[in-house]
Design a protein around this motif. Structure first.
Motif, PDB file in Angstrom:
ATOM      1  N   GLY A  80       0.809  -1.205   0.000  1.00 40.58           N
ATOM      2  CA  GLY A  80       0.000   0.000   0.000  1.00 40.58           C
ATOM      3  C   GLY A  80       0.844   1.258   0.000  1.00 40.58           C
ATOM      4  O   GLY A  80       2.027   1.244  -0.368  1.00 40.58           O
ATOM      5  N   ALA A  81       0.238   2.345   0.443  1.00 36.32           N
ATOM      6  CA  ALA A  81       0.928   3.631   0.465  1.00 36.32           C
ATOM      7  C   ALA A  81       2.061   3.610   1.489  1.00 36.32           C
ATOM      8  O   ALA A  81       1.916   3.043   2.576  1.00 36.32           O
ATOM      9  CB  ALA A  81      -0.058   4.748   0.792  1.00 36.32           C
ATOM     10  N   PRO A  82       3.184   4.242   1.177  1.00 41.82           N
ATOM     11  CA  PRO A  82       4.301   4.252   2.126  1.00 41.82           C
ATOM     12  C   PRO A  82       4.069   5.226   3.270  1.00 41.82           C
ATOM     13  O   PRO A  82       3.357   6.228   3.115  1.00 41.82           O
ATOM     14  CB  PRO A  82       5.481   4.704   1.262  1.00 41.82           C
ATOM     15  N   TYR A  83       4.688   4.931   4.402  1.00 38.73           N
ATOM     16  CA  TYR A  83       4.738   5.895   5.502  1.00 38.73           C
ATOM     17  C   TYR A  83       5.776   6.954   5.146  1.00 38.73           C
ATOM     18  O   TYR A  83       6.916   6.627   4.804  1.00 38.73           O
ATOM     19  CB  TYR A  83       5.124   5.211   6.807  1.00 38.73           C
ATOM     20  N   VAL A  84       5.372   8.216   5.205  1.00 43.08           N
ATOM     21  CA  VAL A  84       6.267   9.332   4.894  1.00 43.08           C
ATOM     22  C   VAL A  84       6.073  10.393   5.967  1.00 43.08           C
ATOM     23  O   VAL A  84       4.976  10.940   6.107  1.00 43.08           O
ATOM     24  CB  VAL A  84       5.967   9.936   3.499  1.00 43.08           C
ATOM     25  N   TRP A  85       7.117  10.706   6.724  1.00 44.88           N
ATOM     26  CA  TRP A  85       7.002  11.623   7.854  1.00 44.88           C
ATOM     27  C   TRP A  85       7.736  12.939   7.643  1.00 44.88           C
ATOM     28  O   TRP A  85       7.640  13.843   8.466  1.00 44.88           O
ATOM     29  CB  TRP A  85       7.508  10.953   9.125  1.00 44.88           C
ATOM     30  N   GLU A  86       8.494  13.067   6.579  1.00 40.43           N
ATOM     31  CA  GLU A  86       9.245  14.301   6.343  1.00 40.43           C
ATOM     32  C   GLU A  86       8.378  15.303   5.575  1.00 40.43           C
ATOM     33  O   GLU A  86       7.903  14.989   4.474  1.00 40.43           O
ATOM     34  CB  GLU A  86      10.527  13.999   5.564  1.00 40.43           C
ATOM     35  N   PRO A  87       8.161  16.493   6.117  1.00 38.92           N
ATOM     36  CA  PRO A  87       7.274  17.474   5.467  1.00 38.92           C
ATOM     37  C   PRO A  87       7.644  17.798   4.029  1.00 38.92           C
ATOM     38  O   PRO A  87       6.766  17.929   3.164  1.00 38.92           O
ATOM     39  CB  PRO A  87       7.402  18.706   6.371  1.00 38.92           C
ATOM     40  N   GLN A  88       8.929  17.919   3.725  1.00 46.21           N
ATOM     41  CA  GLN A  88       9.331  18.246   2.357  1.00 46.21           C
ATOM     42  C   GLN A  88       9.002  17.115   1.393  1.00 46.21           C
ATOM     43  O   GLN A  88       8.578  17.352   0.252  1.00 46.21           O
ATOM     44  CB  GLN A  88      10.820  18.584   2.317  1.00 46.21           C
ATOM     45  N   LEU A  89       9.186  15.873   1.840  1.00 44.52           N
ATOM     46  CA  LEU A  89       8.814  14.741   0.999  1.00 44.52           C
ATOM     47  C   LEU A  89       7.305  14.681   0.809  1.00 44.52           C
ATOM     48  O   LEU A  89       6.818  14.352  -0.283  1.00 44.52           O
ATOM     49  CB  LEU A  89       9.317  13.436   1.618  1.00 44.52           C
ATOM     50  N   GLN A  90       6.577  14.968   1.861  1.00 39.92           N
ATOM     51  CA  GLN A  90       5.117  14.974   1.767  1.00 39.92           C
ATOM     52  C   GLN A  90       4.647  16.002   0.735  1.00 39.92           C
ATOM     53  O   GLN A  90       3.765  15.717  -0.092  1.00 39.92           O
ATOM     54  CB  GLN A  90       4.506  15.263   3.132  1.00 39.92           C
ATOM     55  N   ALA A  91       5.253  17.192   0.754  1.00 38.24           N
ATOM     56  CA  ALA A  91       4.878  18.231  -0.203  1.00 38.24           C
ATOM     57  C   ALA A  91       5.198  17.789  -1.628  1.00 38.24           C
ATOM     58  O   ALA A  91       4.410  18.024  -2.558  1.00 38.24           O
ATOM     59  CB  ALA A  91       5.612  19.530   0.128  1.00 38.24           C
ATOM     60  N   LEU A  92       6.335  17.142  -1.811  1.00 39.37           N
ATOM     61  CA  LEU A  92       6.720  16.686  -3.148  1.00 39.37           C
ATOM     62  C   LEU A  92       5.760  15.613  -3.643  1.00 39.37           C
ATOM     63  O   LEU A  92       5.341  15.622  -4.810  1.00 39.37           O
ATOM     64  CB  LEU A  92       8.148  16.159  -3.102  1.00 39.37           C
ATOM     65  N   LEU A  93       5.373  14.689  -2.768  1.00 44.75           N
ATOM     66  CA  LEU A  93       4.465  13.620  -3.178  1.00 44.75           C
ATOM     67  C   LEU A  93       3.066  14.159  -3.471  1.00 44.75           C
ATOM     68  O   LEU A  93       2.389  13.676  -4.382  1.00 44.75           O
ATOM     69  CB  LEU A  93       4.407  12.537  -2.104  1.00 44.75           C
TER      70      LEU A  93
END
Length: 219
Positions: A80-93
């Protein structure tokens, strides 16, 4: 009187001891410890080394291409969807239209996939240098069954020493509590020399290399 075998041996020993032993060649301490990389392009050299140690390498020329590559990986691995906790990565995704899990709900039970950034990539060994300084902390690069890394070509350096200097220059005296070189998936053959993946960390490591000029959000 004929010379005995013992006398002959002792004579040869005395003769050898009378001649000084040749000195070993003096090492050139200024010479590089390692031979040159197999490829003069450090990014290509990293990709080759990374795959050689068991990593999966994906080149992404744009955010759209990144979304396609991630979707393909998830479909093949049936995750499923990956766990992503870094705000900059979240914005990019979000910009890429890629779904992710930003919270820690049921993380222990369902942490089959994570996505993190990294500090540097080492061409010599195909290693990924991660630290605990990001919002991913220590857990996202260690606990999930499969670890995805999003990085840039500009993060590739030739040697481990250069990667450590990158971290030192970035953090100065406030070094992260954990800095780790990840070289391929976690593996061990301690028990009966049988190779087991995922023994002490993720059993699969995949790196998505996104072009530096794909967009203006830094990693």
């Amino acid at each position: 009187m004929a010379e005995s075998s013992r006398d002959a041996v002792l004579a040869r020993i005395r003769q050898s001891l009378a001649q000084p032993a040749p000195l070993p060649p003096r090492p050139d301490f200024a010479a590089p410890v390692h031979p040159p990389l197999n490829n003069s392009d450090v990014v290509v050299a990293f990709a080759e080394s990374f795959q050689r140690v068991g990593g999966e390498f994906y080149y992404c020329e744009s955010l759209e291409h990144l979304a396609v590559q991630l979707a393909g990986f998830q479909k093949r691995q049936q995750v499923g969807a990956p766990y992503v906790w870094e705000p900059q990565l979240q914005a990019l995704l979000r910009t890429s239209g890629v779904a992710f899990r930003a919270d820690e709900t049921e993380f222990v039970e369902q942490a089959d996939l994570s996505l993190t950034s990294c500090e540097a990539l080492v061409a010599r060994t195909g290693s990924v240098l991660v630290s605990a300084a990001t919002a991913s902390g220590r857990r996202l690069s260690i606990y999930p069954d499969q670890h995805l890394v999003l990085a840039r070509p500009s993060q590739v350096v030739a040697e481990i020493g250069e990667a450590l200097r990158v971290v030192q220059a970035r953090f100065g005296a406030q070094m992260p509590s954990m800095v780790s070189l990840t070289t391929g998936p976690s593996r061990t053959a301690d028990i009966e020399k049988t190779l087991v993946l995922g023994a002490h960390g993720p059993r699969r490591l995949a790196l998505f290399l996104l072009e530096d000029d794909a967009e203006n959000l830094p990693l």
